[in-house]
Design a protein around this motif. Structure first.
Motif, PDB file in Angstrom:
ATOM      1  N   PRO A  97       0.805  -1.049   0.064  1.00 50.57           N
ATOM      2  CA  PRO A  97       0.496   0.073   0.183  1.00 50.57           C
ATOM      3  C   PRO A  97       0.757   1.367   0.067  1.00 50.57           C
ATOM      4  CG  PRO A  97      -0.979  -1.708   1.365  1.00 50.57           C
ATOM      5  CD  PRO A  97       0.420  -1.825   0.764  1.00 50.57           C
ATOM      6  N   ALA A  98       2.219   1.512   0.654  1.00 49.17           N
ATOM      7  CA  ALA A  98       2.827   2.593   0.610  1.00 49.17           C
ATOM      8  C   ALA A  98       3.425   2.788  -0.730  1.00 49.17           C
ATOM      9  CB  ALA A  98       4.299   2.139   1.744  1.00 49.17           C
ATOM     10  N   THR A  99       3.513   1.505  -1.192  1.00 46.34           N
ATOM     11  CA  THR A  99       4.110   1.882  -2.681  1.00 46.34           C
ATOM     12  C   THR A  99       3.053   2.581  -3.690  1.00 46.34           C
ATOM     13  OG1 THR A  99       5.900   0.310  -2.517  1.00 46.34           O
ATOM     14  CG2 THR A  99       5.637   0.514  -4.665  1.00 46.34           C
ATOM     15  N   LEU A 100       2.099   2.025  -3.628  1.00 48.12           N
ATOM     16  CA  LEU A 100       0.843   2.065  -4.570  1.00 48.12           C
ATOM     17  C   LEU A 100       0.096   3.603  -4.174  1.00 48.12           C
ATOM     18  CD1 LEU A 100      -1.589  -1.117  -4.590  1.00 48.12           C
ATOM     19  CD2 LEU A 100      -0.009  -0.640  -6.216  1.00 48.12           C
ATOM     20  N   GLU A 101       0.304   4.145  -2.939  1.00 48.60           N
ATOM     21  CA  GLU A 101       0.064   5.211  -2.779  1.00 48.60           C
ATOM     22  C   GLU A 101       0.988   6.377  -3.570  1.00 48.60           C
ATOM     23  OE1 GLU A 101      -2.861   4.936   1.488  1.00 48.60           O
ATOM     24  OE2 GLU A 101      -0.932   5.802   1.422  1.00 48.60           O
ATOM     25  N   LEU A 102       2.141   5.445  -2.975  1.00 55.16           N
ATOM     26  CA  LEU A 102       3.555   7.076  -3.723  1.00 55.16           C
ATOM     27  C   LEU A 102       2.823   6.892  -5.386  1.00 55.16           C
ATOM     28  CD1 LEU A 102       6.203   8.422  -2.976  1.00 55.16           C
ATOM     29  CD2 LEU A 102       6.870   6.534  -3.378  1.00 55.16           C
ATOM     30  N   ALA A 103       3.041   5.748  -6.055  1.00 60.12           N
ATOM     31  CA  ALA A 103       2.941   5.694  -7.171  1.00 60.12           C
ATOM     32  C   ALA A 103       1.578   6.488  -8.119  1.00 60.12           C
ATOM     33  CB  ALA A 103       2.429   4.405  -7.776  1.00 60.12           C
ATOM     34  N   ALA A 149      15.576  12.781  -7.690  1.00 64.81           N
ATOM     35  CA  ALA A 149      15.974  12.738  -5.667  1.00 64.81           C
ATOM     36  C   ALA A 149      16.431  12.853  -4.477  1.00 64.81           C
ATOM     37  CB  ALA A 149      15.443  10.914  -5.804  1.00 64.81           C
ATOM     38  N   LEU A 150      17.782  12.903  -5.464  1.00 61.26           N
ATOM     39  CA  LEU A 150      18.980  13.046  -5.124  1.00 61.26           C
ATOM     40  C   LEU A 150      18.879  14.865  -5.248  1.00 61.26           C
ATOM     41  CD1 LEU A 150      21.756  10.621  -6.528  1.00 61.26           C
ATOM     42  CD2 LEU A 150      20.888  11.264  -4.518  1.00 61.26           C
ATOM     43  N   ALA A 151      18.625  15.646  -6.566  1.00 59.32           N
ATOM     44  CA  ALA A 151      18.823  16.314  -6.345  1.00 59.32           C
ATOM     45  C   ALA A 151      17.575  17.337  -4.972  1.00 59.32           C
ATOM     46  CB  ALA A 151      17.890  17.337  -7.843  1.00 59.32           C
ATOM     47  N   LEU A 152      16.529  16.541  -5.152  1.00 53.72           N
ATOM     48  CA  LEU A 152      15.541  17.081  -3.699  1.00 53.72           C
ATOM     49  C   LEU A 152      15.979  17.131  -2.697  1.00 53.72           C
ATOM     50  CD1 LEU A 152      12.585  15.574  -5.449  1.00 53.72           C
ATOM     51  CD2 LEU A 152      12.919  18.455  -5.027  1.00 53.72           C
ATOM     52  N   VAL A 153      16.959  16.117  -2.640  1.00 48.04           N
ATOM     53  CA  VAL A 153      17.311  15.796  -0.268  1.00 48.04           C
ATOM     54  C   VAL A 153      18.244  16.609  -0.063  1.00 48.04           C
ATOM     55  CG1 VAL A 153      18.983  14.583   0.153  1.00 48.04           C
ATOM     56  CG2 VAL A 153      16.681  13.058  -0.843  1.00 48.04           C
ATOM     57  N   LEU A 154      19.427  17.024  -1.623  1.00 51.75           N
ATOM     58  CA  LEU A 154      20.026  18.427  -0.907  1.00 51.75           C
ATOM     59  C   LEU A 154      19.219  19.919  -1.260  1.00 51.75           C
ATOM     60  CD1 LEU A 154      22.617  19.236  -1.413  1.00 51.75           C
ATOM     61  CD2 LEU A 154      22.861  19.882  -3.798  1.00 51.75           C
ATOM     62  N   VAL A 206       6.936  11.872  -4.163  1.00 50.16           N
ATOM     63  CA  VAL A 206       6.076  12.042  -5.376  1.00 50.16           C
ATOM     64  C   VAL A 206       6.819  12.890  -6.297  1.00 50.16           C
ATOM     65  CG1 VAL A 206       4.237  13.338  -5.721  1.00 50.16           C
ATOM     66  CG2 VAL A 206       4.697  11.483  -4.181  1.00 50.16           C
ATOM     67  N   LEU A 207       7.296  14.286  -5.931  1.00 51.62           N
ATOM     68  CA  LEU A 207       8.653  14.699  -7.188  1.00 51.62           C
ATOM     69  C   LEU A 207       9.321  14.493  -8.363  1.00 51.62           C
ATOM     70  CD1 LEU A 207       8.517  18.249  -5.334  1.00 51.62           C
ATOM     71  CD2 LEU A 207       6.933  18.109  -7.225  1.00 51.62           C
ATOM     72  N   ALA A 208      10.243  13.679  -7.275  1.00 49.58           N
ATOM     73  CA  ALA A 208      11.063  12.649  -8.100  1.00 49.58           C
ATOM     74  C   ALA A 208      10.441  11.436  -8.790  1.00 49.58           C
ATOM     75  CB  ALA A 208      12.214  12.640  -7.158  1.00 49.58           C
ATOM     76  N   LEU A 209       9.517  11.185  -9.099  1.00 46.23           N
ATOM     77  CA  LEU A 209       9.059   9.682  -9.420  1.00 46.23           C
ATOM     78  C   LEU A 209       7.966  10.454 -10.659  1.00 46.23           C
ATOM     79  CD1 LEU A 209       7.611   7.147  -6.825  1.00 46.23           C
ATOM     80  CD2 LEU A 209       9.568   7.242  -8.580  1.00 46.23           C
ATOM     81  N   GLY A 210       7.190  12.011 -10.077  1.00 42.46           N
ATOM     82  CA  GLY A 210       6.366  12.245 -10.777  1.00 42.46           C
ATOM     83  C   GLY A 210       6.845  13.172 -11.941  1.00 42.46           C
ATOM     84  N   LEU A 211       7.861  14.402 -11.878  1.00 44.20           N
ATOM     85  CA  LEU A 211       8.472  15.005 -12.413  1.00 44.20           C
ATOM     86  C   LEU A 211       8.843  14.827 -14.401  1.00 44.20           C
ATOM     87  CD1 LEU A 211      10.633  17.795 -10.409  1.00 44.20           C
ATOM     88  CD2 LEU A 211       8.075  18.136 -11.457  1.00 44.20           C
ATOM     89  N   PRO A 212       9.961  13.510 -14.382  1.00 44.56           N
ATOM     90  CA  PRO A 212      10.043  12.564 -15.520  1.00 44.56           C
ATOM     91  C   PRO A 212       8.854  11.661 -15.719  1.00 44.56           C
ATOM     92  CG  PRO A 212      11.639  11.735 -13.981  1.00 44.56           C
ATOM     93  CD  PRO A 212      10.714  12.791 -12.907  1.00 44.56           C
ATOM     94  N   LEU A 213       8.055  11.324 -15.420  1.00 44.56           N
ATOM     95  CA  LEU A 213       6.710  10.906 -16.428  1.00 44.56           C
ATOM     96  C   LEU A 213       5.697  12.193 -17.349  1.00 44.56           C
ATOM     97  CD1 LEU A 213       4.747   9.260 -17.920  1.00 44.56           C
ATOM     98  CD2 LEU A 213       3.616   8.999 -14.577  1.00 44.56           C
ATOM     99  N   ALA A 214       6.103  13.242 -16.033  1.00 48.27           N
ATOM    100  CA  ALA A 214       4.948  14.935 -16.393  1.00 48.27           C
ATOM    101  C   ALA A 214       6.154  15.239 -17.683  1.00 48.27           C
ATOM    102  CB  ALA A 214       5.240  15.814 -14.947  1.00 48.27           C
ATOM    103  N   ALA A 215       7.051  15.491 -17.637  1.00 49.17           N
ATOM    104  CA  ALA A 215       7.949  15.525 -19.066  1.00 49.17           C
ATOM    105  C   ALA A 215       7.233  14.423 -20.528  1.00 49.17           C
ATOM    106  CB  ALA A 215       9.049  15.585 -19.129  1.00 49.17           C
TER     107      ALA A 215
END
Length: 335
Positions: A97-103, A149-154, A206-215
Motif C-alpha cells: 500500500p505504501a508503494t501504491l499510494e506513492l505511485a 531524488a538526490l537533487a531534491l534531498v540536497l 512524489v516529485l522525483a517520480l512524477g517529474l520525468p513522467l510529466a515531461a
C-alpha cells in the motif's frame, strides 16, 4: 468483443505470471551465493546447515522445489522470509500500500502537470514561448528519477529543510491505523494533521517520480494536440468563432488523449519499477525498498513474492490502459 478481449488478456496474464515465476525461480537458484550460508552462524556444523536447508526446502531437486513452491502460491502461501522470519504475503500486504499510494500520487502529479504544460505549449505554438517550453520540457525529460531524488534531498532537505528526508510518517506521532493505506485512511477519517504529515513525507519522492513522467506526458500530448489542431473539424470550429482555449479543451483534447493514455500506462509501469531506487533514497517503507534488502540478503521466498507482485501490477495496469483507450476511442469500443 471487449469481454472476449478481457478474457484473452486474463488468460495471457496467467501464462505470463507463470513464465515470470519460472524464470525468476530458476535464476535465483543458479546465480552464485548460498542464502543458508548468509543466515547461519559461522561455527555451525554441517548437520545444522543440512537441517536448515531442509527446513527451507532447498535440499530437493530444482523441479521439486518449483512444484512445491508453485502449489503453495496457488493456495496463498508465499513462504517465509529467510531474513525477516515472517510470512512473505503479510510483508507484501504491509509494504505494497505504501508503494501504491506513492505511485498513484506521482501519477496524478504527472498527469496534471504534463497536461497543463502540453495545453500551454499548444496555445503558445508559433510564438517565442514555444521553443522555451519545449526546451524546459526536454531538460525535465533528460533527468532520471533518482537524480531528481538526490537533487531534491540536497535542495529541499539540506539547503532548505522544508520536508522530511525519510520515512512515511513522523515516528513521534502516536496513531493507530486500521489499514496500511495511511494516506487514504487519514483523508477518509478527516485526520488532517496526520494527513499533512504523511503528505509532507511524500512530497520529495512524489516529485522525483512524477517529474520525468510529466515531461513524457507533456511531449506526447502536445504532439497529439498539435496534430489535431490542423484537422478539418478544428478549422471548422475555429470558423464558428471558438477561442483557441475552447478548441484545445473541447475539440482537440478528446481526440489527442487516446495515445497519451496508452503511453502513460506503459510509463506508469516503469514508474512503479522506479520506486525501488527512490524509496531507498528516502528510506520510504514500500516494496521497492524491501526488494533491495531482499536481494542483498538473498532472501529467495521474498524476492519471488516481490517479483510476482510487480508482474501482477504491470499486467493489471496494461489491462486498465487498454480499457481506457477503448473507452476514449469509439471505433475500438465497437470494433
Amino acid at each position: 468483443m471487449i469481454a472476449v478481449s478481457i478474457l484473452n488478456r486474463l488468460i495471457m496474464a496467467v501464462v505470463t505470471l507463470f513464465g515470470v515465476a519460472l524464470i525468476v525461480f530458476v535464476l535465483l537458484r543458479v546465480v552464485p551465493g548460498d542464502p543458508i550460508a548468509m543466515m547461519i552462524s559461522p561455527g555451525a556444523s554441517p548437520a545444522d546447515i543440512a537441517a536448515l536447508r531442509a527446513h527451507y526446502g532447498l535440499d530437493a531437486s530444482l523441479t521439486t522445489q518449483f512444484g512445491i513452491w508453485l502449489k503453495s502460491v496457488l493456495i496463498g502461501d508465499f513462504g517465509t522470509s529467510i531474513s525477516l522470519k515472517r510470512d512473505v504475503l503479510s510483508l507484501l500486504g504491509e509494504r505494497l500500500p505504501a508503494t501504491l499510494e506513492l505511485a498513484f500520487a506521482a501519477l496524478v502529479l504527472a498527469v496534471l502537470l504534463g497536461g497543463a504544460v502540453a495545453i500551454v505549449g499548444t496555445l503558445a505554438r508559433r510564438t517565442i514561448f514555444e521553443p522555451v517550453i519545449d526546451s524546459l520540457n526536454g531538460l525535465f525529460l533528460a533527468v532520471p528519477d533518482f537524480v531528481w531524488a538526490l537533487a531534491l534531498v540536497l535542495v529541499l532537505g539540506v539547503l532548505f529543510p522544508l520536508f522530511p528526508l525519510s520515512g512515511r510518517i513522523d515516528p513521534s506521532i502516536d496513531v493507530q491505523f486500521a489499514t496500511p493505506f495511511y494516506l487514504v485512511e487519514s483523508l477518509v477519517t478527516l485526520r488532517f494533521g496526520i494527513l499533512a504529515d504523511i503528505c509532507a513525507h511524500m512530497v520529495m519522492p512524489v516529485l522525483a517520480l512524477g517529474l520525468p513522467l510529466a515531461a513524457i506526458i507533456a511531449r506526447v500530448l502536445k504532439a497529439a494536440l498539435s496534430e489535431a489542431m490542423v484537422q478539418d473539424y478544428i478549422l471548422l470550429a475555429k470558423l464558428k468563432g471558438m477561442s483557441d482555449l475552447r478548441l484545445v479543451l473541447q475539440e482537440a483534447l478528446r481526440n489527442a488523449v487516446g495515445p497519451t493514455i496508452a503511453l502513460t500506462g506503459v510509463q506508469f509501469t516503469f514508474l512503479i519499477g522506479g520506486t525501488v531506487i527512490v524509496e531507498r533514497i528516502f528510506a520510504y517503507p514500500g516494496i521497492g525498498n524491501m526488494a533491495i534488502d531482499a536481494v542483498i540478503n538473498r532472501d529467495l521466498p521474498l524476492i519471488q513474492g516481490l517479483v510476482l507482485v510487480f508482474g501482477a501490477i504491470f499486467i493489471l495496469v496494461n489491462l486498465a490502459v487498454d480499457l481506457l483507450v477503448a473507452a476514449f476511442n469509439p471505433r475500438l469500443a465497437h470494433g
